[in-house]
Design an enzyme around this catalytic site. Sequence first.
Site, PDB file in Angstrom:
ATOM      1  N   GLU A   1       0.818  -1.202   0.000  1.00 35.52           N
ATOM      2  CA  GLU A   1       0.000   0.000   0.000  1.00 35.52           C
ATOM      3  C   GLU A   1       0.861   1.265   0.000  1.00 35.52           C
ATOM      4  O   GLU A   1       0.593   2.210  -0.722  1.00 35.52           O
ATOM      5  CB  GLU A   1      -0.912  -0.012   1.248  1.00 35.52           C
ATOM      6  N   ASP A   2       1.899   1.286   0.822  1.00 39.84           N
ATOM      7  CA  ASP A   2       2.598   2.542   1.089  1.00 39.84           C
ATOM      8  C   ASP A   2       4.025   2.649   0.553  1.00 39.84           C
ATOM      9  O   ASP A   2       4.688   3.647   0.781  1.00 39.84           O
ATOM     10  CB  ASP A   2       2.671   2.776   2.617  1.00 39.84           C
TER      11      ASP A   2
END
Length: 714
Positions: free
Chosen positions: A76-77
């Site tokens: 996700e990051d």
Amino acid sequence: MLRLNDIVERVQATRPSANIELIHKAYVFTAKVHHGQLRLSGEPYLIHPLNVAYILAEWNLDEETVATGLLHDTVEDTVASGEEVRELFGDTVSQMVDGVTKISRVVISDVADQKAESLRKMILAMGKDLRVVLVKLADRLHNMRTIGHLSPDKQVAVARETREIYTPIASRLGMARVKMEMEDRCFEVLHPEDFRELTRMADERKRDRESHIRNVVEILEKKIRESGFEAQVNGRSKHIAGLFEKMARQGIDFDHVYDFIGFRIVVKSLRECYEALGIVHSLWKPVPARFKDYIAMPKANLYQSLHTTVFGPNAELMEIQIRTEEMHALAEYGVAAHWKYKEGRPVVGKGDQMFLWLRQILELQQEMKDPGEFLNTVKVELFPEEVYVFTPRGDVKELPRGATTIDFAYAVHTEVGNQCVGAKVNGKMVPLKTVLKNGDVIEIVTHPAHKPSKDWLKIASTSRALNKIRAVVRQEQQEGSLALGRQILDRELRKYSLSLNKVLKSKEFEETLQETRLKTADDYCIALGYGKMSMFPLLRKIVPPEQLQEKVKESTLGALIKRVTTRKPSAIVVKGMDDIFIRIGNCCNPVPGDPIVGFITRGRGVTIHSRDCPKALENDPVRAIDVAWEAGTKAAHPVKLKVVCADKPGLLADISRTITASDVDIRRAVVTTTRDKRAVCNFEVSVNDAKHLSGLIKSIEKLKSVYSVERGKG
Ligand code: MN
């Protein structure tokens, strides 16, 4: 700061044969891809995945889940791709990471349907591997622990989402510890003042509480040892959010929460549970209605325990839970505890049963084409406090338990509510006050000319419906007063051969408006119609003094309010006018000293309510007039009192004696007893004023075994 070794040690403590290499590899990868990223606190980002992994290790989860905890934010990051994770860590871990990533992408929102939609996505994401939800819960738990670094708005949004989605899931999975911590942390963000106040009160009583706990624990341990078996006994206070919920639900204050401290006995075998129960009951007298055998009859989330409430050493009520170690682990960690007893992936067992409802919902999702139907099923499972009903077209509406067809009509649309003349539930005509049940299909019959009635305020329960009905009722009152005001003014002006329309356009009228601080001619007529104002100042400007007829008095109230010659009315003054009929609202029964407000009721004088009475809120504020208690009056005023006490012989006599000793007459008393040995006494007494009343309440509260004294409403 948490180190990798802490996590490894925690995992090895319960699973000596765990594949530690996997956790090491996940750590190295996470440290690399998150390198240089910071949390809002300014700390390295790595702290977050480390903590999530540690929480999962604390729940005794396996190395794959712990590794997923470390990796959960990488896709996700960071620049890392799902493909990379799959190559390095295999299908199982990468699918779990993928599941967590999908849930994280669900947008935060508390709009009812979107909430259900988030849930749907979440449940779908869990579908591949149910351990995903545990990683997500650990992730959210750590985020809640560090929520202080977010902006206030964001804190509220995250806390709401946690309360609405994650806490019910934790509860449904039997993870009581996680549920309580989340509840407390949400409560702290959403109700900071109540949280501080309750924490303060709990701290104040800490010393008393601790010596009480020590005392009870010692007695229990000694007795159990004498009976020849071992048990862990401990006592602790209820968590703050639970305490608050209990106080709110039962309408009691802090000092009356009697099972504030709970005791727990953890034993080795099932037989010892019942033996321990026997010991408890031989020490202290049990409250029969409060004994529950959740061992023989487990809760839906498979929780097992014996619950009993007894009159403790000082005759105060205390709750004791008795269970085995396995039941205890299950009660605290729910489904996560399952992994403690089985190595590797769960086979058939309690954990699977716990996830059964999730699996069923997943299957349902595949079968059901209608999303409304699906959402309904999911939400009924997770939010038992709400009812989910349908429109004839199959749209789902979420309403609080106890909502009626009127609430439903307003939930559909304001106009549907306003024009509602009848309702069909599941095809049958029903009275509007019908309370809705899960799954009901409701059809509202409307008529364009119909208007809401004031009585609906009694059968609606959602604030949306109540507000809309109040607005219409006020509007109607205003329209009526406008017409009446114009009529009165017109009639008066005709006597002097003046035209209403011309007067309303005159500069004298303009001046009057300014003097009265009213904005428009309509406002002026409404004020006249309510009898709030005199038309004399205006007449003086436009009619020569010699023509002005005497019967126009300084107050026009007389024209509107039937003068009723009664005994000198209650001790209330209305703006210096004396011959007005005054009625005290029997909904709130204010007594001298209470803040009050008066409302002009056409033809019926002035009705007095307490300022916070719901009836007062229904009335158009335009009709409100200043009223005050006349100083030094000593009339008797009726008040209702509700006293909750132990159902003990002689106690009612004590209460009655206390009441009469305070120089108060008892007009009526109704006593009912409850199954948990409590008595609810409803008194109607006569007091002189608010001070008299509060003195009386204090002296009843001082009586032993009285749990609460409340001023009755309605
Ligand atoms: Mn995270």
